[in-house]
Design an enzyme around this catalytic site. Structure first.
Site, mmCIF file in Angstrom:
data_model
loop_
_atom_site.group_PDB
_atom_site.id
_atom_site.type_symbol
_atom_site.label_atom_id
_atom_site.label_comp_id
_atom_site.label_asym_id
_atom_site.label_seq_id
_atom_site.Cartn_x
_atom_site.Cartn_y
_atom_site.Cartn_z
ATOM 1 N N ASP A 21 0.831 -1.204 0.000
ATOM 2 C CA ASP A 21 0.000 0.000 0.000
ATOM 3 C C ASP A 21 0.868 1.257 0.000
ATOM 4 O O ASP A 21 1.970 1.254 0.540
ATOM 5 C CB ASP A 21 -0.909 -0.021 1.243
ATOM 6 C CG ASP A 21 -2.078 0.941 1.108
ATOM 7 O OD1 ASP A 21 -2.284 1.503 0.004
ATOM 8 O OD2 ASP A 21 -2.780 1.155 2.109
ATOM 9 N N ASN A 23 1.424 3.369 -2.926
ATOM 10 C CA ASN A 23 2.025 3.790 -4.208
ATOM 11 C C ASN A 23 1.547 5.179 -4.625
ATOM 12 O O ASN A 23 2.335 6.016 -5.070
ATOM 13 C CB ASN A 23 1.642 2.818 -5.336
ATOM 14 C CG ASN A 23 2.246 1.450 -5.142
ATOM 15 O OD1 ASN A 23 3.129 1.271 -4.319
ATOM 16 N ND2 ASN A 23 1.770 0.476 -5.904
ATOM 17 N N ARG A 34 -0.226 9.133 -9.859
ATOM 18 C CA ARG A 34 -0.304 7.901 -9.081
ATOM 19 C C ARG A 34 0.346 6.713 -9.790
ATOM 20 O O ARG A 34 1.003 5.870 -9.159
ATOM 21 C CB ARG A 34 -1.770 7.553 -8.797
ATOM 22 C CG ARG A 34 -2.512 8.581 -7.954
ATOM 23 C CD ARG A 34 -3.988 8.217 -7.827
ATOM 24 N NE ARG A 34 -4.155 6.834 -7.397
ATOM 25 C CZ ARG A 34 -4.040 6.430 -6.132
ATOM 26 N NH1 ARG A 34 -3.788 7.297 -5.170
ATOM 27 N NH2 ARG A 34 -4.191 5.159 -5.817
ATOM 28 N N HIS A 38 2.918 3.254 -8.926
ATOM 29 C CA HIS A 38 2.751 1.818 -9.203
ATOM 30 C C HIS A 38 3.982 1.273 -9.921
ATOM 31 O O HIS A 38 4.441 0.168 -9.632
ATOM 32 C CB HIS A 38 1.498 1.570 -10.048
ATOM 33 C CG HIS A 38 0.220 1.964 -9.353
ATOM 34 N ND1 HIS A 38 -0.040 1.633 -8.039
ATOM 35 C CD2 HIS A 38 -0.873 2.648 -9.777
ATOM 36 C CE1 HIS A 38 -1.222 2.109 -7.690
ATOM 37 N NE2 HIS A 38 -1.749 2.734 -8.730
ATOM 38 N N SER A 66 -7.198 -5.716 -5.973
ATOM 39 C CA SER A 66 -8.366 -6.262 -5.270
ATOM 40 C C SER A 66 -9.625 -6.107 -6.124
ATOM 41 O O SER A 66 -9.644 -5.309 -7.068
ATOM 42 C CB SER A 66 -8.565 -5.519 -3.944
ATOM 43 O OG SER A 66 -8.991 -4.194 -4.197
ATOM 44 N N TRP A 70 -11.264 -2.389 -8.962
ATOM 45 C CA TRP A 70 -11.944 -2.158 -10.253
ATOM 46 C C TRP A 70 -12.680 -0.825 -10.254
ATOM 47 O O TRP A 70 -12.966 -0.275 -11.306
ATOM 48 C CB TRP A 70 -12.950 -3.286 -10.571
ATOM 49 C CG TRP A 70 -12.327 -4.602 -10.934
ATOM 50 C CD1 TRP A 70 -12.414 -5.765 -10.223
ATOM 51 C CD2 TRP A 70 -11.541 -4.921 -12.107
ATOM 52 N NE1 TRP A 70 -11.728 -6.780 -10.870
ATOM 53 C CE2 TRP A 70 -11.194 -6.283 -12.022
ATOM 54 C CE3 TRP A 70 -11.093 -4.185 -13.215
ATOM 55 C CZ2 TRP A 70 -10.425 -6.932 -13.007
ATOM 56 C CZ3 TRP A 70 -10.329 -4.819 -14.188
ATOM 57 C CH2 TRP A 70 -10.000 -6.167 -14.077
ATOM 58 N N ARG A 72 -11.590 2.012 -9.280
ATOM 59 C CA ARG A 72 -10.704 3.180 -9.474
ATOM 60 C C ARG A 72 -10.945 3.784 -10.857
ATOM 61 O O ARG A 72 -11.528 3.135 -11.728
ATOM 62 C CB ARG A 72 -9.244 2.735 -9.337
ATOM 63 C CG ARG A 72 -8.932 2.357 -7.906
ATOM 64 C CD ARG A 72 -7.463 2.199 -7.665
ATOM 65 N NE ARG A 72 -7.250 1.995 -6.245
ATOM 66 C CZ ARG A 72 -6.097 2.122 -5.636
ATOM 67 N NH1 ARG A 72 -5.017 2.447 -6.293
ATOM 68 N NH2 ARG A 72 -6.007 1.925 -4.340
ATOM 69 N N LEU A 132 10.935 -20.419 -4.161
ATOM 70 C CA LEU A 132 9.795 -19.637 -3.676
ATOM 71 C C LEU A 132 8.581 -19.775 -4.605
ATOM 72 O O LEU A 132 8.728 -19.734 -5.820
ATOM 73 C CB LEU A 132 10.221 -18.161 -3.632
ATOM 74 C CG LEU A 132 9.136 -17.134 -3.337
ATOM 75 C CD1 LEU A 132 8.775 -17.161 -1.852
ATOM 76 C CD2 LEU A 132 9.597 -15.730 -3.724
ATOM 77 N N SER A 197 -8.633 -5.012 4.573
ATOM 78 C CA SER A 197 -9.119 -4.738 3.215
ATOM 79 C C SER A 197 -9.485 -6.005 2.424
ATOM 80 O O SER A 197 -9.073 -6.164 1.270
ATOM 81 C CB SER A 197 -8.079 -3.924 2.433
ATOM 82 O OG SER A 197 -7.796 -2.727 3.102
HETATM 83 C C1 FPP Z 1 -1.754 0.162 -3.446
HETATM 84 O O1 FPP Z 1 -1.309 1.498 -3.455
HETATM 85 C C2 FPP Z 1 -1.215 -0.563 -4.588
HETATM 86 C C3 FPP Z 1 -1.968 -1.135 -5.576
HETATM 87 C C4 FPP Z 1 -3.436 -1.091 -5.594
HETATM 88 C C5 FPP Z 1 -1.342 -1.804 -6.718
HETATM 89 C C6 FPP Z 1 -0.105 -2.585 -6.378
HETATM 90 C C7 FPP Z 1 0.473 -3.052 -7.632
HETATM 91 C C8 FPP Z 1 1.797 -3.047 -7.911
HETATM 92 C C9 FPP Z 1 2.859 -2.625 -6.984
HETATM 93 C C10 FPP Z 1 2.227 -3.557 -9.229
HETATM 94 C C11 FPP Z 1 2.192 -5.057 -9.145
HETATM 95 C C12 FPP Z 1 3.009 -5.664 -10.147
HETATM 96 C C13 FPP Z 1 3.367 -6.960 -10.088
HETATM 97 C C14 FPP Z 1 4.198 -7.518 -11.166
HETATM 98 C C15 FPP Z 1 2.967 -7.822 -8.971
HETATM 99 P P1 FPP Z 1 -2.413 2.640 -3.571
HETATM 100 O O2 FPP Z 1 -2.593 2.955 -5.019
HETATM 101 O O3 FPP Z 1 -3.661 2.222 -2.862
HETATM 102 O O4 FPP Z 1 -1.710 3.825 -2.825
HETATM 103 P P2 FPP Z 1 -2.415 4.954 -1.947
HETATM 104 O O5 FPP Z 1 -3.069 4.250 -0.796
HETATM 105 O O6 FPP Z 1 -1.261 5.796 -1.523
HETATM 106 O O7 FPP Z 1 -3.377 5.672 -2.832
#
Ligand code: FPP
Length: 245
Positions: A21, A23, A34, A38, A66, A70, A72, A132, A197
């Site tokens: 969480d 990003n 944003r 990611h 999650s 969808w 967003r 793993l 969540s």
């Molecule tokens: C939550 O941060 C993050 C996500 C919803 C997406 C996570 C996905 C990745 C890191 C890419 C995954 C890639 C692979 C190959 C597994 P947020 O957007 O909710 O951040 P915020 O809470 O600060 O808004």
């Protein structure tokens, strides 16, 4: 002693799950969109897969998308899907090099075809790897998973394939997407939020939680080692008294 050495000498959890969480907030802090967060988050994914392999963790589950995600804005969902395709494609060699087996849990059929194809290719290519197991939770929510399990149990009861008296904890677990995967011993959530969540609700009954203020793009190998160290210093009682353990 070096904390990594200390961790290696202690009990390594078999299964670690992570809610990645922060990003979006990380990107905003830099004055960026944003989606930039990611992209940076994928770098953390690589680091954590490497260190988890090195520590000989058997299962690592990452909450990558999650069911609720969808909702967003479309451009963000599209960007996340494109990022999944490109990162699974570009990191396949890293998975092979680290002997990582890829798996996915969630409503995989609801994902765009390009994601499904890329995912299937990486899952098939890595299926014989013995290190793993990296499990990506995609279009996943625990309530969805539990409802699916209930539907399939009811079906099997109706078809006389299952006796209602045989429904217990263990049987129920075999109807979940995590069938044959041990429950996580440790769940990490980054970014300072302290909630679940809709993640692995059934599987985390006895899981230890570790919350950190670090935003996911800032979460590195040392932070992961610190989380394992904290886990190793917990007293897990599973409902028993301290004296019984
Ligand atoms: C939550 O941060 C993050 C996500 C919803 C997406 C996570 C996905 C990745 C890191 C890419 C995954 C890639 C692979 C190959 C597994 P947020 O957007 O909710 O951040 P915020 O809470 O600060 O808004």
């Amino acid at each position: 002693m070096d904390i990594k050495l200390e961790v290696l000498n202690g009990k390594i959890p078999e299964h670690v799950a992570i809610i990645m969480d922060g990003n979006g907030r990380w990107a905003k802090q830099q004055g960026n969109e944003r989606v930039f967060g990611h992209k940076q988050g994928v770098k953390s994914v690589k680091n954590i897969v490497e260190i988890a392999s090195e520590l000989k963790i058997k299962f690592l589950t990452l909450y990558a998308f999650s069911t609720e995600n969808w909702s967003r804005p479309k451009y963000e969902v599209d960007a996340l899907m494109a990022l999944l395709v490109s990162s699974i494609h570009s990191e396949l060699n890293l998975l092979i090099k680290n002997n990582v087996r890829l798996k996915a849990i969630g409503d995989i059929n609801s994902l765009p075809t390009e994601v499904i194809n890329e995912l299937n290719e990486a899952i098939n290519t890595t299926s014989k790897n013995t290190g793993l197991t990296l499990i990506l939770a995609l279009s996943y929510s625990a309530r969805w998973e539990i409802i699916e399990a209930v539907k399939n149990i009811v079906k099997d009861v109706k078809l006389d394939k299952l006796d209602i008296n045989n429904i217990n904890d263990n049987l129920f677990s075999t109807y979940l997407t995590t069938k044959n995967i041990p429950d996580p011993e440790l769940l990490i959530r980054t970014s300072g939020e302290q909630r679940i969540s809709n993640f692995l609700l059934w599987q985390i009954s006895y899981t230890e939680f570790y919350f950190t203020e670090k935003l996911w793009p800032d979460f590195g190998k040392d932070d992961f080692i610190n989380a394992i160290f904290a886990f190793q210093n917990r007293k897990r009682r599973f409902g028993k008294t301290g004296e019984q353990i």
